[in-house]
Scaffold this active site. Structure first.
Site, PDB file in Angstrom:
ATOM      1  N   ARG A 196       0.850  -1.216  -0.100  1.00 21.76           N
ATOM      2  CA  ARG A 196       0.106   0.019  -0.257  1.00 21.76           C
ATOM      3  C   ARG A 196       1.000   1.094  -0.015  1.00 21.76           C
ATOM      4  O   ARG A 196       2.013   1.120   0.072  1.00 21.76           O
ATOM      5  CB  ARG A 196      -0.972  -0.090   1.238  1.00 21.76           C
ATOM      6  CG  ARG A 196      -2.097  -0.985   1.286  1.00 21.76           C
ATOM      7  CD  ARG A 196      -3.032  -0.709   2.307  1.00 21.76           C
ATOM      8  NE  ARG A 196      -2.540  -1.469   3.607  1.00 21.76           N
ATOM      9  CZ  ARG A 196      -2.189  -0.784   4.840  1.00 21.76           C
ATOM     10  NH1 ARG A 196      -2.259   0.515   4.621  1.00 21.76           N
ATOM     11  NH2 ARG A 196      -1.569  -1.464   5.802  1.00 21.76           N
TER      12      ARG A 196
ATOM     13  N   ASN B 169      10.620   0.221   4.561  1.00 19.79           N
ATOM     14  CA  ASN B 169       9.546   1.159   4.696  1.00 19.79           C
ATOM     15  C   ASN B 169       8.344   1.004   5.521  1.00 19.79           C
ATOM     16  O   ASN B 169       7.667   1.856   5.904  1.00 19.79           O
ATOM     17  CB  ASN B 169       9.082   1.142   3.048  1.00 19.79           C
ATOM     18  CG  ASN B 169       7.668   1.793   3.162  1.00 19.79           C
ATOM     19  OD1 ASN B 169       7.394   3.094   2.893  1.00 19.79           O
ATOM     20  ND2 ASN B 169       6.678   0.994   2.586  1.00 19.79           N
TER      21      ASN B 169
ATOM     22  N   TYR C 246       5.801   7.660  17.534  1.00 25.50           N
ATOM     23  CA  TYR C 246       6.166   7.687  16.082  1.00 25.50           C
ATOM     24  C   TYR C 246       7.296   8.567  15.976  1.00 25.50           C
ATOM     25  O   TYR C 246       8.476   8.022  15.083  1.00 25.50           O
ATOM     26  CB  TYR C 246       5.103   8.241  15.389  1.00 25.50           C
ATOM     27  CG  TYR C 246       5.159   8.017  13.965  1.00 25.50           C
ATOM     28  CD1 TYR C 246       4.998   7.100  13.249  1.00 25.50           C
ATOM     29  CD2 TYR C 246       5.421   9.405  13.164  1.00 25.50           C
ATOM     30  CE1 TYR C 246       5.088   6.999  11.630  1.00 25.50           C
ATOM     31  CE2 TYR C 246       5.590   9.178  11.855  1.00 25.50           C
ATOM     32  CZ  TYR C 246       5.401   8.190  11.091  1.00 25.50           C
ATOM     33  OH  TYR C 246       5.395   8.191   9.873  1.00 25.50           O
TER      34      TYR C 246
HETATM   35  P1  NAP Z   1       0.543   2.672   4.873  1.00 30.10           P
HETATM   36  O1  NAP Z   1      -0.242   3.284   3.405  1.00 30.10           O
HETATM   37  O2  NAP Z   1      -0.407   2.536   6.052  1.00 30.10           O
HETATM   38  O3  NAP Z   1       1.315   1.288   4.222  1.00 30.10           O
HETATM   39  C1  NAP Z   1       2.120   0.510   5.099  1.00 30.10           C
HETATM   40  C2  NAP Z   1       2.675  -0.551   4.897  1.00 30.10           C
HETATM   41  O4  NAP Z   1       3.658  -1.404   5.449  1.00 30.10           O
HETATM   42  C3  NAP Z   1       1.631  -1.853   4.153  1.00 30.10           C
HETATM   43  O5  NAP Z   1       1.974  -2.285   2.910  1.00 30.10           O
HETATM   44  C4  NAP Z   1       1.468  -2.612   5.354  1.00 30.10           C
HETATM   45  O6  NAP Z   1       1.072  -3.754   4.984  1.00 30.10           O
HETATM   46  C5  NAP Z   1       2.884  -2.533   5.880  1.00 30.10           C
HETATM   47  N1  NAP Z   1       3.161  -2.970   7.163  1.00 30.10           N
HETATM   48  C6  NAP Z   1       2.504  -2.246   8.310  1.00 30.10           C
HETATM   49  N2  NAP Z   1       3.120  -2.962   9.290  1.00 30.10           N
HETATM   50  C7  NAP Z   1       3.812  -3.979   9.030  1.00 30.10           C
HETATM   51  C8  NAP Z   1       4.528  -5.064   9.740  1.00 30.10           C
HETATM   52  N3  NAP Z   1       4.740  -5.038  11.046  1.00 30.10           N
HETATM   53  N4  NAP Z   1       5.247  -5.989   9.007  1.00 30.10           N
HETATM   54  C9  NAP Z   1       5.448  -5.861   7.593  1.00 30.10           C
HETATM   55  N5  NAP Z   1       4.639  -4.993   6.735  1.00 30.10           N
HETATM   56  C10 NAP Z   1       4.006  -3.994   7.614  1.00 30.10           C
HETATM   57  O7  NAP Z   1       1.661   3.633   5.086  1.00 30.10           O
HETATM   58  P2  NAP Z   1       2.360   4.720   4.273  1.00 30.10           P
HETATM   59  O8  NAP Z   1       1.956   6.239   4.240  1.00 30.10           O
HETATM   60  O9  NAP Z   1       2.821   4.267   2.858  1.00 30.10           O
HETATM   61  O10 NAP Z   1       3.848   4.983   4.948  1.00 30.10           O
HETATM   62  C11 NAP Z   1       5.013   3.958   4.573  1.00 30.10           C
HETATM   63  C12 NAP Z   1       6.173   4.500   5.304  1.00 30.10           C
HETATM   64  O11 NAP Z   1       6.697   5.862   5.325  1.00 30.10           O
HETATM   65  C13 NAP Z   1       6.089   4.247   6.678  1.00 30.10           C
HETATM   66  O12 NAP Z   1       7.018   3.963   7.274  1.00 30.10           O
HETATM   67  C14 NAP Z   1       5.548   5.887   7.281  1.00 30.10           C
HETATM   68  O13 NAP Z   1       5.763   5.803   8.546  1.00 30.10           O
HETATM   69  C15 NAP Z   1       6.344   6.697   6.308  1.00 30.10           C
HETATM   70  N6  NAP Z   1       5.972   7.983   6.197  1.00 30.10           N
HETATM   71  C16 NAP Z   1       4.621   8.086   5.683  1.00 30.10           C
HETATM   72  C17 NAP Z   1       4.242   9.545   5.756  1.00 30.10           C
HETATM   73  C18 NAP Z   1       2.701   9.660   5.379  1.00 30.10           C
HETATM   74  O14 NAP Z   1       2.388  10.917   5.392  1.00 30.10           O
HETATM   75  N7  NAP Z   1       1.884   8.654   4.710  1.00 30.10           N
HETATM   76  C19 NAP Z   1       4.861  10.614   6.056  1.00 30.10           C
HETATM   77  C20 NAP Z   1       6.395  10.210   6.657  1.00 30.10           C
HETATM   78  C21 NAP Z   1       6.731   8.783   6.481  1.00 30.10           C
HETATM   79  P3  NAP Z   1      -0.102  -4.630   5.904  1.00 30.10           P
HETATM   80  O15 NAP Z   1      -1.225  -3.688   5.748  1.00 30.10           O
HETATM   81  O16 NAP Z   1      -0.104  -5.992   5.093  1.00 30.10           O
HETATM   82  O17 NAP Z   1       0.457  -4.600   7.037  1.00 30.10           O
END
Ligand code: NAP
Length: 248
Positions: free
Chosen positions: A16, A91, A156
């Site tokens: 995702r 990630n 976080y």
């Molecule tokens: P997201 O849409 O919630 O997607 C998270 C992904 O990580 C999913 O594929 C999920 O798969 C997987 N995941 C979660 N927990 C896991 C675990 N314990 N083991 C293996 N896979 C796991 O998140 P996103 O917004 O794309 O964020 C991705 C990264 O960027 C994260 O590290 C987040 O902190 C960082 N980030 C995001 C933002 C933002 O604004 N969105 C900003 C700064 C940094 P499952 O559903 O199968 O668990």
């Protein structure tokens, strides 16, 4: 854009949001792409099918990135199948927000384990492989919150700030072996993770972003392609802000 043909890439949390966008971007650039996920089995199956139909070599590993066994299985699986690991992108991440007063120990542990311990796990499980190869790239996903802090996100922020110190230390350990370790610090990215933000919080965030819009996951994927490519050959231990100017 750099051609990543014959490059073996592993991305944690690839089903995702930002992870999925990076999976697609590296696949389009010619890489062999492996990704991990914890529970989104349907999305993983669909993504795997879509990529292999388009001619990409793809591997998917289900497991909790917070567990060392999951890291060993994924790293070992990539090396067994493809012979090397060229790019590792840590990630996978979660949020469990709440003001400190109400934050439970479980919510603290879960976020530190999934966001920070997972980076240790995958780095540890790939360390010898990177040393042997005398080359490779690791990208670790931090956040603007790890740099600036944010009320309601002490867990976080601690995990994301920890990733920065970890990565700089590892960059110093592995630089002599030709392995680069960098950090991407996205700002506000439109994914499921940020869907839960209130309108008030979203508007406040947008007001503070000089470029005046949230990032799309592709904005982060493009930064990852650059940092993983030879165009970034002399960049290590760096924190690249992909945040529209939020953290200036
Ligand atoms: P997201 O849409 O919630 O997607 C998270 C992904 O990580 C999913 O594929 C999920 O798969 C997987 N995941 C979660 N927990 C896991 C675990 N314990 N083991 C293996 N896979 C796991 O998140 P996103 O917004 O794309 O964020 C991705 C990264 O960027 C994260 O590290 C987040 O902190 C960082 N980030 C995001 C933002 C933002 O604004 N969105 C900003 C700064 C940094 P499952 O559903 O199968 O668990």
């Amino acid at each position: 854009m750099h051609d990543f043909t014959d490059t073996n890439v592993l991305i944690t949390g690839g089903t995702r949001g930002i992870g999925r966008s990076m999976v697609q971007a590296f696949a389009e650039a010619g890489a062999n792409v492996a990704f991990t996920f914890r529970s989104s089995t349907d999305e993983a199956e669909a993504l795997k099918k879509q990529l292999s139909n388009a001619g990409t070599e793809v591997l998917a590993f289900q497991g909790d990135a917070a567990q060392m066994e999951a890291a060993e299985e994924a790293i070992g699986g990539v090396v067994d199948a493809w012979g090397s690991l060229d790019v590792l992108i840590n990630n996978a991440g979660i949020t469990k927000d709440g003001l400190m007063l109400r934050m439970s120990e479980d919510d603290w542990d879960a976020v530190i384990n999934v966001n920070l311990k997972s980076v240790f796990n995958f780095a540890k499980a790939s360390y010898r492989q990177f040393m042997r190869q005398r080359g490779g790239v690791m990208l670790n996903m931090s956040s603007v919150v790890g740099v600036m802090g944010n009320p309601g996100q002490t867990n976080y922020a601690a995990s994301k700030a920890g990733i920065i110190g970890f990565s700089k230390s590892l960059a110093k350990e592995l630089g002599g072996r030709g392995v680069r370790v960098n950090v991407i610090a996205p700002g506000y990215v439109a994914t499921e993770m940020t869907e839960e933000l209130s309108d008030k919080a979203r508007d406040a965030m947008l007001d503070a972003i000089p470029l005046g819009r949230p990032a799309e996951p592709e904005d982060v994927a493009q930064a990852a392609l650059f940092l993983a490519s030879p165009a970034a050959a002399y960049i290590t231990g760096h924190v690249l802000h992909v945040d529209g100017g939020l953290a200036m």
